[in-house]
Every structure is written in C-alpha cells, then in structure tokens.
Design an enzyme around this catalytic site. Structure first.
Site, PDB file in Angstrom:
ATOM      1  N   LYS A  79       0.797  -1.125  -0.031  1.00 40.74           N
ATOM      2  CA  LYS A  79       0.066  -0.093   0.199  1.00 40.74           C
ATOM      3  C   LYS A  79       0.898   1.220  -0.060  1.00 40.74           C
ATOM      4  O   LYS A  79       2.019   1.320   0.526  1.00 40.74           O
ATOM      5  CB  LYS A  79      -0.926   0.180   1.336  1.00 40.74           C
ATOM      6  CG  LYS A  79      -2.061  -1.089   1.122  1.00 40.74           C
ATOM      7  CD  LYS A  79      -3.063  -0.583   2.101  1.00 40.74           C
ATOM      8  CE  LYS A  79      -2.961  -1.182   3.510  1.00 40.74           C
ATOM      9  NZ  LYS A  79      -2.240  -2.417   4.033  1.00 40.74           N
ATOM     10  N   ASP A 117       5.860  -5.952 -10.644  1.00 39.17           N
ATOM     11  CA  ASP A 117       6.343  -4.751 -11.459  1.00 39.17           C
ATOM     12  C   ASP A 117       6.020  -3.400 -10.961  1.00 39.17           C
ATOM     13  O   ASP A 117       6.687  -2.572 -11.312  1.00 39.17           O
ATOM     14  CB  ASP A 117       5.550  -5.278 -12.746  1.00 39.17           C
ATOM     15  CG  ASP A 117       4.090  -5.392 -12.701  1.00 39.17           C
ATOM     16  OD1 ASP A 117       3.648  -5.510 -11.505  1.00 39.17           O
ATOM     17  OD2 ASP A 117       3.384  -5.350 -13.645  1.00 39.17           O
ATOM     18  N   ASP A 142       2.200 -13.864  -9.197  1.00 40.70           N
ATOM     19  CA  ASP A 142       1.439 -13.743 -10.417  1.00 40.70           C
ATOM     20  C   ASP A 142       2.186 -14.140 -11.658  1.00 40.70           C
ATOM     21  O   ASP A 142       1.801 -14.483 -12.646  1.00 40.70           O
ATOM     22  CB  ASP A 142       0.896 -12.294 -10.723  1.00 40.70           C
ATOM     23  CG  ASP A 142       0.032 -11.622  -9.308  1.00 40.70           C
ATOM     24  OD1 ASP A 142      -0.271 -12.597  -8.739  1.00 40.70           O
ATOM     25  OD2 ASP A 142       0.014 -10.560  -9.094  1.00 40.70           O
ATOM     26  N   MET A 184      -5.441 -16.847  -7.513  1.00 41.09           N
ATOM     27  CA  MET A 184      -4.851 -15.403  -7.666  1.00 41.09           C
ATOM     28  C   MET A 184      -4.239 -15.310  -9.148  1.00 41.09           C
ATOM     29  O   MET A 184      -4.222 -16.238  -9.887  1.00 41.09           O
ATOM     30  CB  MET A 184      -3.898 -15.033  -6.325  1.00 41.09           C
ATOM     31  CG  MET A 184      -4.795 -14.799  -5.120  1.00 41.09           C
ATOM     32  SD  MET A 184      -3.579 -14.208  -3.861  1.00 41.09           S
ATOM     33  CE  MET A 184      -4.415 -13.414  -2.687  1.00 41.09           C
ATOM     34  N   ILE A 285      -3.705 -18.259   0.948  1.00 39.49           N
ATOM     35  CA  ILE A 285      -2.924 -19.757   1.055  1.00 39.49           C
ATOM     36  C   ILE A 285      -1.706 -19.790   0.014  1.00 39.49           C
ATOM     37  O   ILE A 285      -0.694 -20.504   0.221  1.00 39.49           O
ATOM     38  CB  ILE A 285      -3.865 -20.811   0.993  1.00 39.49           C
ATOM     39  CG1 ILE A 285      -4.682 -20.788   2.452  1.00 39.49           C
ATOM     40  CG2 ILE A 285      -3.178 -22.268   0.930  1.00 39.49           C
ATOM     41  CD1 ILE A 285      -5.858 -21.675   2.226  1.00 39.49           C
TER      42      ILE A 285
HETATM   43  O1  F6P Z   1      -0.178  -9.481  -6.782  1.00 40.59           O
HETATM   44  C1  F6P Z   1      -0.059 -10.588  -5.768  1.00 40.59           C
HETATM   45  C2  F6P Z   1      -1.426 -10.759  -5.378  1.00 40.59           C
HETATM   46  O2  F6P Z   1      -1.444 -11.897  -4.121  1.00 40.59           O
HETATM   47  C3  F6P Z   1      -2.537 -10.876  -6.146  1.00 40.59           C
HETATM   48  O3  F6P Z   1      -2.488 -12.312  -7.048  1.00 40.59           O
HETATM   49  C4  F6P Z   1      -3.699 -10.597  -5.656  1.00 40.59           C
HETATM   50  O4  F6P Z   1      -4.824 -10.201  -6.508  1.00 40.59           O
HETATM   51  C5  F6P Z   1      -3.261  -9.475  -4.555  1.00 40.59           C
HETATM   52  O5  F6P Z   1      -1.801  -9.803  -4.491  1.00 40.59           O
HETATM   53  C6  F6P Z   1      -4.031  -9.546  -3.282  1.00 40.59           C
HETATM   54  O6  F6P Z   1      -3.399  -8.479  -2.510  1.00 40.59           O
HETATM   55  P1  F6P Z   1      -3.807  -8.439  -0.958  1.00 40.59           P
HETATM   56  O7  F6P Z   1      -2.719  -8.980  -0.211  1.00 40.59           O
HETATM   57  O8  F6P Z   1      -3.612  -6.900  -0.811  1.00 40.59           O
HETATM   58  O9  F6P Z   1      -5.069  -8.734  -0.773  1.00 40.59           O
END
Ligand code: F6P
Length: 360
Positions: A79, A117, A142, A184, A285
């Site tokens: 964040k 990225d 990802d 994810m 997970i």
């Molecule tokens: O980019 C990594 C990731 O795990 C994504 O696959 C997923 O959409 C996002 O982060 C989840 O983010 P957060 O931990 O803020 O819920």
C-alpha cells in the site's frame, strides 16, 4: 576484493514464499564472498522513510535458518505510493526524497529491491531521482514481470493450487459435483494454467482467453457422456463474467479487490447445466508456507547474482531467469513489458492437447 561496501535489501509489495531464501543468499554472498555489510530494511520503502531509518544488520548467523521460512522476515507493504504518500493527518505528500535521504543515512552503496512490476517501477523512479545504485529481483506469485520466465513466489503458489486440485478430485468424484477453484494472479492466468495442467483440471479459465458458459456446460455434458460424474474447473481471479464485467469484492471502507468469479461461475453453470456446484477460493494460502525446492533454488541463484551485479557496479538492472540461467536485463525493459500468458505458447498448446477445455 575491492572496497568494503554496505548494501541494503528490502522486500516490497505482496509477500510470497521464497523471499527469505533470497535474503539469505544475498547475505551469504555479500558478507561471505565480498566481506561487505548488509542492512535489512524494514517494511519496504517505509523503513527508509522512518527516522532513524528502520533497518537491521544481517549476518550469516542471523539468516542461516531463513531458507525455508515463508513470508518476509523484513516485513513489506503493498500500500502507499511514496510519490503520493497518505500521511497520518490525511494529507498526501511526496516522500521520495525522504527515502533517498534514508539510503544515505544508512551509508548504503547499493540497494537490492525485491518486488513485482509495480514496486520495481516505483523503486526505479526513486533510484533515478536520487542517483541510487539499484539492483532488482522479480517476485510475485502472479509471474507477470516482463523478461523473466520466473518470479519468486510463483512456483510455490502453483504447487499449492495443484495440491488443492489433487485433493478436490476425490471429494468432487464422491459427490458427483462440479468444483470451481478460484486462484490469484491479478491480471494474468499463469497460476491457473500451470496448476490446472499439473493438477488435472478439466476446464481452465484465464483472463487471456475469452470463454462462453455454453462451452463450459458442453464440456461438463461431454464428460458425463463419457461416464465421468464430476468436473474440476480452475479459474483465475481476473476472469470476467460472460458479459465482460470484472468481479470485485468491496469492503466497508470502499476498497475493492478481485474476487468472486468462482461463485459467479458456480451459479451460472448450475443454472445452465443443472450440476451441483461448489467453490473453493484459495486466496492468501497461495502466498504462504514453505517455499518449494525450485523456489529455493531460484531464490538462491537470484540472490547470489544480484550481489555479483553490485560487485561489477552494474545497476538499474534486474536479475532474470531464462533457460535455466540467471542473466541480467535492463530494469526499464522488464517493467515496461508486462507478461501475460502466451495465447499460442507451450502451456496453452499442452492444455488443449490434453483435452482440457479453455472455455473458447
Ligand atoms: O500480486 C499478488 C497478489 O497476491 C495478487 O495475486 C492478488 O490479487 C493480490 O496480491 C492480493 O493482494 P492483498 O494481499 O492486498 O489482498
């Protein structure tokens, strides 16, 4: 051996398995081979904004047991853009200069930034503004960072999703159900296609390939006609509804994240085919737990190579996994080239060759 350097290392963006293995390798190479000092910066760039900067000296004794530990021992954040940083009093400030000053206050000669990225683009912008010596290491479950076949965290996430499919085969078969596993991957379908093939999914849905519900239902029917009483579907979180809507979950604070396409599919497939459906959302997970052996290997190779780049004074670059070798690529190119699943690539061909339906 050259001058004694002091290097910093930070983890930025979402955590994943393998980060601590990278840090361990960096410390081994920097302190063991080059006799440099290593400072572990806490909570990504936030540690460099703090006064005094929040960082801990790292040595081999401290990090030796970190190889198998999940998450990041340095902490991280996904964040807050330092160029538009939300302050406690609600104001928004550009904190990039604080980060640059924090780097100098720690007496760093170079910084290793581990991130996806988005984080790497921010780190590069700061490094260019402050003339900081940055070497980047790609990490994200990802696996969508440009010009690298692998990013830290991806292999473990795929193993977790594969194991989930392995387990779900039995319960789906026992109850003659269609089970949908939502994974994810943000905008990319790498986890879904890799785990879907490895875990024997019947249908794989990824954002890169548009699908129709009628194709999915036809596949379920075709399986039934062959005497298969159940069906496993793996879907990437960024797959849209048939009408092209992204499915998001919004919390009470109005913050939205991807999530819910699994339930949408379960309801829609159930309406269209009459099948009994259930949904498993793997969520975080996939980011946790012990890194796989391949993860540890790539993490260790990336860590060593990143330190060697600093020894060669090669900066503004990223270590990259290509054809079982670590090479260095310009960071600018890596962050400019987002990497989706290749529509005509080996994995898509493999899935089709195995008779797996991709929804199209
Ligand atoms: O980019 C990594 C990731 O795990 C994504 O696959 C997923 O959409 C996002 O982060 C989840 O983010 P957060 O931990 O803020 O819920």
């Amino acid at each position: 051996m050259g001058e004694q350097k002091c290097i910093g290392i930070l983890t930025s963006g979402g955590d994943c398995a393998g980060l601590n293995a990278v840090i361990r390798a960096v410390v081994y190479r920097a302190t063991g081979t080059y006799n440099w000092k290593v400072m572990g910066i806490r909570q990504a760039t936030n540690g460099l904004m703090s006064r005094p900067p929040e960082a801990i000296p790292l040595n081999i004794e401290k990090v030796d047991s970190w190889l198998t530990i999940g998450g990041t021992m340095l902490g991280t954040t996904n964040k807050g853009n330092p160029f538009a940083f939300q302050m406690a009093d609600g104001t928004v400030r550009d904190r990039s200069d604080d980060i640059i000053q924090g780097y100098h206050q720690l007496g760093l000669d170079a910084l290793i930034g581990i991130g996806g990225d988005g984080s790497l683009a921010i780190l590069r912008k700061i490094a260019l503004a402050g003339n900081l010596n940055l070497v980047a290491i790609p990490k994200t479950i990802d696996n969508d960072v440009g010009i690298t076949e692998r990013s830290i965290g991806f292999d473990t996430a795929v193993n977790i999703a594969t194991e989930a499919l392995d387990r779900l085969h039995f319960t789906a078969a026992s109850h003659s159900r269609v089970i949908i596993v939502e994974v994810m991957g943000r905008d990319a379908g790498h986890i879904a296609i890799s785990a879907g093939i490895s875990g024997g999914a019947d249908i794989i849905l990824i954002p890169e390939i548009p699908y129709t519900i009628s194709k999915i239902c036809a596949q379920i029917q075709e399986r039934q006609d062959r005497g298969k009483n159940y069906c496993l579907i793996i879907v990437a979180e960024a797959v849209r509804t048939e009408e092209g809507e992204l499915v998001m979950h919004t919390n009470r604070l109005g913050q939205s994240r991807l999530g819910g396409i699994g339930q949408y599919l379960a309801d829609t497939i159930s309406d269209c085919s009459g099948a009994e459906t259930r949904v498993t959302v793997l969520g975080h997970i996939q980011r946790g737990g012990t890194p796989s052996s391949l993860e540890r290997l790539i993490a260790s190779a990336f860590g060593i190579a990143a330190v060697d780049l600093i020894a060669e004074e090669k900066y503004d670059c990223m270590v990259s996994w290509q054809k079982r070798e670590v090479v260095s690529v310009p960071l600018e190119d890596a962050i400019a080239k987002y990497r989706p699943v290749d529509f005509d690539g080996t994995l898509v061909k493999t899935a089709r060759g195995l008779g797996i339906c991709l929804g199209d």
